[in-house]
Scaffold this motif. Structure first.
Motif, PDB file in Angstrom:
ATOM      1  N   SER A  36       0.942  -1.106   0.011  1.00 34.66           N
ATOM      2  CA  SER A  36       0.040  -0.167   0.031  1.00 34.66           C
ATOM      3  C   SER A  36       0.967   1.274   0.096  1.00 34.66           C
ATOM      4  O   SER A  36       2.025   1.248   0.623  1.00 34.66           O
ATOM      5  CB  SER A  36      -0.768   0.237   1.151  1.00 34.66           C
ATOM      6  OG  SER A  36      -1.510   1.297   1.277  1.00 34.66           O
ATOM      7  N   TYR A  37       0.411   2.332  -0.755  1.00 38.14           N
ATOM      8  CA  TYR A  37       1.034   3.457  -0.756  1.00 38.14           C
ATOM      9  C   TYR A  37       0.771   4.393   0.575  1.00 38.14           C
ATOM     10  O   TYR A  37       1.050   5.499   0.641  1.00 38.14           O
ATOM     11  CB  TYR A  37       0.788   4.272  -2.175  1.00 38.14           C
ATOM     12  CG  TYR A  37       1.422   3.666  -3.108  1.00 38.14           C
ATOM     13  CD1 TYR A  37       2.775   3.796  -3.434  1.00 38.14           C
ATOM     14  CD2 TYR A  37       0.761   2.993  -4.186  1.00 38.14           C
ATOM     15  CE1 TYR A  37       3.444   3.017  -4.218  1.00 38.14           C
ATOM     16  CE2 TYR A  37       1.358   2.368  -5.189  1.00 38.14           C
ATOM     17  CZ  TYR A  37       2.774   2.414  -5.233  1.00 38.14           C
ATOM     18  OH  TYR A  37       3.155   1.780  -6.402  1.00 38.14           O
ATOM     19  N   TYR A  38      -0.171   4.041   1.532  1.00 36.72           N
ATOM     20  CA  TYR A  38      -0.698   4.774   2.492  1.00 36.72           C
ATOM     21  C   TYR A  38       0.388   5.291   3.326  1.00 36.72           C
ATOM     22  O   TYR A  38       1.203   4.208   3.708  1.00 36.72           O
ATOM     23  CB  TYR A  38      -1.839   4.129   3.410  1.00 36.72           C
ATOM     24  CG  TYR A  38      -3.300   4.312   2.667  1.00 36.72           C
ATOM     25  CD1 TYR A  38      -3.762   3.455   1.707  1.00 36.72           C
ATOM     26  CD2 TYR A  38      -3.832   5.637   3.000  1.00 36.72           C
ATOM     27  CE1 TYR A  38      -5.280   3.679   1.062  1.00 36.72           C
ATOM     28  CE2 TYR A  38      -4.970   5.958   2.174  1.00 36.72           C
ATOM     29  CZ  TYR A  38      -5.819   4.862   1.352  1.00 36.72           C
ATOM     30  OH  TYR A  38      -6.921   5.338   0.890  1.00 36.72           O
ATOM     31  N   THR A  39       0.397   6.330   3.764  1.00 36.23           N
ATOM     32  CA  THR A  39       1.317   6.893   4.892  1.00 36.23           C
ATOM     33  C   THR A  39       0.382   7.350   5.954  1.00 36.23           C
ATOM     34  O   THR A  39      -0.507   8.385   5.698  1.00 36.23           O
ATOM     35  CB  THR A  39       2.214   8.027   4.451  1.00 36.23           C
ATOM     36  OG1 THR A  39       3.034   7.548   3.450  1.00 36.23           O
ATOM     37  CG2 THR A  39       3.135   8.467   5.597  1.00 36.23           C
ATOM     38  N   LEU A  55      -4.204  10.968   9.886  1.00 41.02           N
ATOM     39  CA  LEU A  55      -4.078  11.365   8.648  1.00 41.02           C
ATOM     40  C   LEU A  55      -3.347  10.229   7.654  1.00 41.02           C
ATOM     41  O   LEU A  55      -2.510   9.504   7.904  1.00 41.02           O
ATOM     42  CB  LEU A  55      -2.960  12.406   8.631  1.00 41.02           C
ATOM     43  CG  LEU A  55      -2.289  13.033   7.132  1.00 41.02           C
ATOM     44  CD1 LEU A  55      -3.271  13.457   6.388  1.00 41.02           C
ATOM     45  CD2 LEU A  55      -1.002  13.617   7.468  1.00 41.02           C
ATOM     46  N   GLU A  56      -4.265   9.790   6.473  1.00 36.92           N
ATOM     47  CA  GLU A  56      -3.791   8.830   5.718  1.00 36.92           C
ATOM     48  C   GLU A  56      -3.880   9.247   4.332  1.00 36.92           C
ATOM     49  O   GLU A  56      -4.588  10.055   3.723  1.00 36.92           O
ATOM     50  CB  GLU A  56      -5.073   7.819   5.537  1.00 36.92           C
ATOM     51  CG  GLU A  56      -5.313   7.220   6.974  1.00 36.92           C
ATOM     52  CD  GLU A  56      -6.304   6.082   6.918  1.00 36.92           C
ATOM     53  OE1 GLU A  56      -7.050   6.103   5.807  1.00 36.92           O
ATOM     54  OE2 GLU A  56      -6.808   5.499   7.871  1.00 36.92           O
ATOM     55  N   ILE A  57      -2.426   9.361   3.931  1.00 38.55           N
ATOM     56  CA  ILE A  57      -2.054   9.877   2.548  1.00 38.55           C
ATOM     57  C   ILE A  57      -1.679   8.737   1.536  1.00 38.55           C
ATOM     58  O   ILE A  57      -0.797   7.818   1.830  1.00 38.55           O
ATOM     59  CB  ILE A  57      -1.169  10.908   2.624  1.00 38.55           C
ATOM     60  CG1 ILE A  57      -0.604  11.464   1.316  1.00 38.55           C
ATOM     61  CG2 ILE A  57       0.099  10.425   3.451  1.00 38.55           C
ATOM     62  CD1 ILE A  57       0.100  12.757   1.613  1.00 38.55           C
ATOM     63  N   LYS A  58      -2.192   8.826   0.447  1.00 36.33           N
ATOM     64  CA  LYS A  58      -1.654   7.845  -0.717  1.00 36.33           C
ATOM     65  C   LYS A  58      -1.141   8.668  -1.672  1.00 36.33           C
ATOM     66  O   LYS A  58      -1.306   9.015  -2.797  1.00 36.33           O
ATOM     67  CB  LYS A  58      -3.092   7.230  -1.087  1.00 36.33           C
ATOM     68  CG  LYS A  58      -2.860   5.962  -2.195  1.00 36.33           C
ATOM     69  CD  LYS A  58      -4.087   5.500  -2.625  1.00 36.33           C
ATOM     70  CE  LYS A  58      -3.778   4.027  -3.230  1.00 36.33           C
ATOM     71  NZ  LYS A  58      -5.047   3.444  -3.850  1.00 36.33           N
TER      72      LYS A  58
END
Length: 732
Positions: A447-450, A464-467
């Protein structure tokens, strides 16, 4: 102080230029001669490679020095030594005569060690001294540190003139190597007071008498020629004793306190001076051949400007760990860069450079690169907005983002501003801020989620979830900003809870909150107590006195008109005093005409009631924070009240100067003075403590210097942006 400082800098420049000009004018050769047979026969040469290059051999006869007969040269007559010359006429052992032109370029060691390095040191020391003085103009320890640096520089750059037999150069080096040590010990004494460490050593003022020994010896040389041999040894002996004494002070005080600041100063002092003491001074005193020549051993003194550039004393040292980390970083870069460059030069000129040449080149390159790194750092910071784009300058953008987000009034507005900053800086809208009610699951593989936790309230979390793929700098920027958001949410919630509690109290008319009631009660009672004490000691006593006079007057059969008028005058005076108290509680001129007019009016009132002369210089100052005008007024008011009550002075000086985003307030009197520690413990310290607390409340800087019968000197500086120096009080 400014006039003295200008005179010192001017003297340094004049003496420095003079001794350097002497060294540049005539090359130093140092040829030892044998004059016992009425001829100047060469015995030994200081620069053997140069002598070999010029075909100068042992036993050659020197006929003339710069066109004059050799035996008429003063140095030859007194010491059997040719110190310096531009031209030599020599008779070889086979009877041939040759003329040798002496040039600096033919003796690289002499060129580097007596010309180029001293010039570099001269300019470097002057630049560092100017830098220190501009940052701390009114600080005695920094002034002593500046004098120490300048005297060390003069001692070093005078070696060339002294070696050539120049009398001024000999006096300068003899005086300065002793005076620099005394100044350093004097600096330590001041610095220990700043650290509130007891000075258990000799008072430094007595050490200044040691610097008078050398001029006295040069004076006696005119009457007793044998003193020419005693003076250098005596000079080096006093220098060695003072160096060892300074090291003793530093080591014993560090072992006693374990303070990192003292350790830093000890390292900065021992590294330059101990090698010079061990390799040259000690063997010279003991009558042995020095392990290193003076000009080579003195190279370690080049570290002094760099070392003491970090020891800036304007009420503090620099953040030592931060400065040491910078020094280690830049030193490592400079060391390996200088090593590679010097190795390349040595390989390029293999066989043509001696060890001294290579070492000199390495030291010069190392120091130039160190200075270049620091200069580059300052230039980069000054022009950071030009050399960095707005998208690449993460540090500057983080600061600006925090400033913008700090204006948020509630949590919702804070999160909206946070979203805006992410969108603007990272250039993406592929992120989400949401509230979750269960533990955050681990991100799925691939996953690209940070994911960053913004707030944790136990059962609820704001995430905070950032793709979006983030670079290192972007991720660091986001993490730091998220940390600020987390702390801001906590603070906003605490404020909201307090506001709701107070609002609830107001709506329900319940019993007031205990903590709020206690806080307000303490503030009000403290102010009431101060006002009551002032009124009791002044106006109330006057009213009681008038009441007794009226009682006496009522019992007399005849009432005298003069007595009534006298009582009336006293009542008017009491009314006037009461009006002044009201004005002091809320100065009307401050809001109507501004701070400058209000202060001048206050000083006029003090001049009328005080028994000392008041000289004042009040500049116009403007602040964005309107409360600072009242702060300045209260500080001046308290200082003058303190002078009236306790100083017993005949002269009081007050200066208010505007500086960028702040002000400087200076107070001086010639009163009885005091011991600061005793004052703090006494009841009379309420005024001083009130001043200190008021300055601290605005992140200001205060310096208090006083001794018994030496008056009091107070220096106050406050800046609105919070960039003023660390809070402290320096006692003298």
């Amino acid at each position: 102080m400014k006039k003295w400082t200008y005179c010192i800098f001017l003297t340094y420049l004049m003496l420095g230029i003079y001794v350097l000009a002497i060294a540049i004018k005539t090359p130093f050769i140092s040829l030892t001669l044998d004059t016992t047979n009425g001829q100047a026969a060469i015995m030994d040469s200081y620069y053997t490679s140069w002598a070999h290059q010029k075909n100068i051999e042992r036993g050659d006869i020197v006929l003339a020095i710069d066109g004059q007969p050799a035996l008429e040269n003063r140095s030859v007559r007194l010491f059997s030594l040719i110190r310096s010359a531009k031209q030599l006429t020599i008779q070889k052992t086979d009877g041939t005569i040759q003329t040798i032109d002496v040039k600096h370029i033919d003796m690289p060691e002499e060129l580097y060690l007596q010309i180029l390095f001293p010039i570099f040191y001269f300019l470097l020391a002057f630049g560092v001294a100017i830098y220190l003085w501009q940052r701390n103009k009114d600080n005695p320890p920094t002034f002593l540190l500046t004098l120490f640096l300048l005297t060390c520089s003069l001692a070093y750059i005078s070696t060339g003139a002294s070696a050539r037999g120049n009398l001024i150069g000999q006096i300068v080096i003899g005086l300065c190597i002793i005076l620099c040590m005394v100044l350093f010990i004097h600096f330590l004494q001041h610095f220990f007071r700043y650290l509130q460490i007891k000075w258990a050593y000799i008072d430094s003022k007595w050490l200044y008498f040691s610097s008078l020994v050398i001029p006295g010896c040069y004076f006696l040389e005119g009457f007793i020629p044998s003193f020419r041999e005693i003076t250098p040894l005596l000079n080096l002996g006093i220098f060695a004793i003072l160096v060892l004494y300074a090291i003793y002070i530093l080591l014993t005080s560090y072992l006693r306190t374990k303070l990192a600041k003292i350790r830093l100063i000890a390292i900065a002092f021992i590294i330059p001076f101990l090698p010079f003491l061990i390799f040259f001074v000690t063997p010279e005193i003991l009558g042995n051949k020095p392990l290193l020549h003076a000009d080579i051993a003195a190279l370690f003194l080049l570290f002094i400007p760099f070392s003491f550039l970090f020891i800036q004393v304007n009420e503090r040292l620099f953040d030592i760990e931060y400065q040491l980390s910078r020094l280690r970083y830049y030193s490592t870069l400079a060391f390996f860069s200088a090593l590679l460059l010097t190795t390349g030069i040595a390989l390029l000129f293999m066989g043509q450079l001696s060890v001294v040449h290579v070492t000199s080149i390495f030291l010069l390159v190392f120091m130039v690169m160190m200075a270049s790194f620091y200069i580059k750092e300052r230039i980069d910071f000054k022009y950071r907005k030009i050399i960095f784009s707005s998208t690449g300058n993460y540090v500057h953008n983080l600061y600006a983002a925090v400033q913008r987000m700090g204006k948020a009034k509630n949590q919702q507005e804070l999160l909206e501003r946070f979203k805006f900053e992410i969108t603007e800086k990272l250039g993406t809208t592929a992120f989400l801020i949401r509230t979750v009610t269960e533990d955050t699951p681990a991100p799925m593989l691939g996953s690209y989620y940070t994911k960053l936790l913004l707030h944790d309230a136990g059962d609820e979390k704001i995430m905070l979830e950032i793709k979006h793929t983030l670079q290192k700098e972007e991720l660091l920027w986001l993490e730091l900003l998220a940390l600020y958001v987390s702390m801001s949410i906590n603070n906003l919630q605490q404020i909201e809870d307090l506001v709701l509690e107070v609002q609830h109290m107001k709506n329900t008319s319940d019993t007031p909150l205990p903590w709020l009631d206690k806080l307000l009660w303490n503030i009000i009672e403290k102010e009431k107590s101060i006002l009551a004490q002032e009124l009791h000691d002044t106006i109330l006593q006057e009213q009681l006195h008038l009441a007794r006079e009226l009682d006496v007057l009522a019992g007399t059969p005849i009432i005298q008109r003069d007595t009534i008028l006298d009582i009336r005058e006293q009542l008017l005076n009491a009314t006037k005093d009461l009006r002044e108290y009201c004005e002091n509680l809320s100065p009307p001129l401050l809001d109507t005409f501004g701070l400058q007019i209000a202060l001048k009016k206050l000083i006029q009132k003090v001049k009328i009631r005080a028994d000392f002369l008041v000289s004042s210089q009040i500049e116009r100052v403007e602040f964005q924070d309107a409360t600072l005008h009242l702060v300045v007024y209260r500080l001046v008011q308290e200082l003058l009240n303190n002078a009236i009550k306790h100083a017993n002075a005949t002269e009081v000086s007050l200066t208010l100067r505007a500086i960028p985003q702040g002000f400087i307030l200076q107070y001086e009197d010639n009163g009885v003075g005091c011991d600061i520690e005793d004052l703090i413990q006494s009841s009379a310290s309420m005024g001083i403590n009130g001043i200190r607390e008021r300055v601290r409340a605005f992140n200001g800087d205060i310096t208090i210097q006083s001794r018994h019968n030496e008056g009091m000197h107070i220096f106050i500086q406050i800046q609105e942006d919070g960039d003023s120096y660390d809070e402290h009080t320096y006692y003298r």
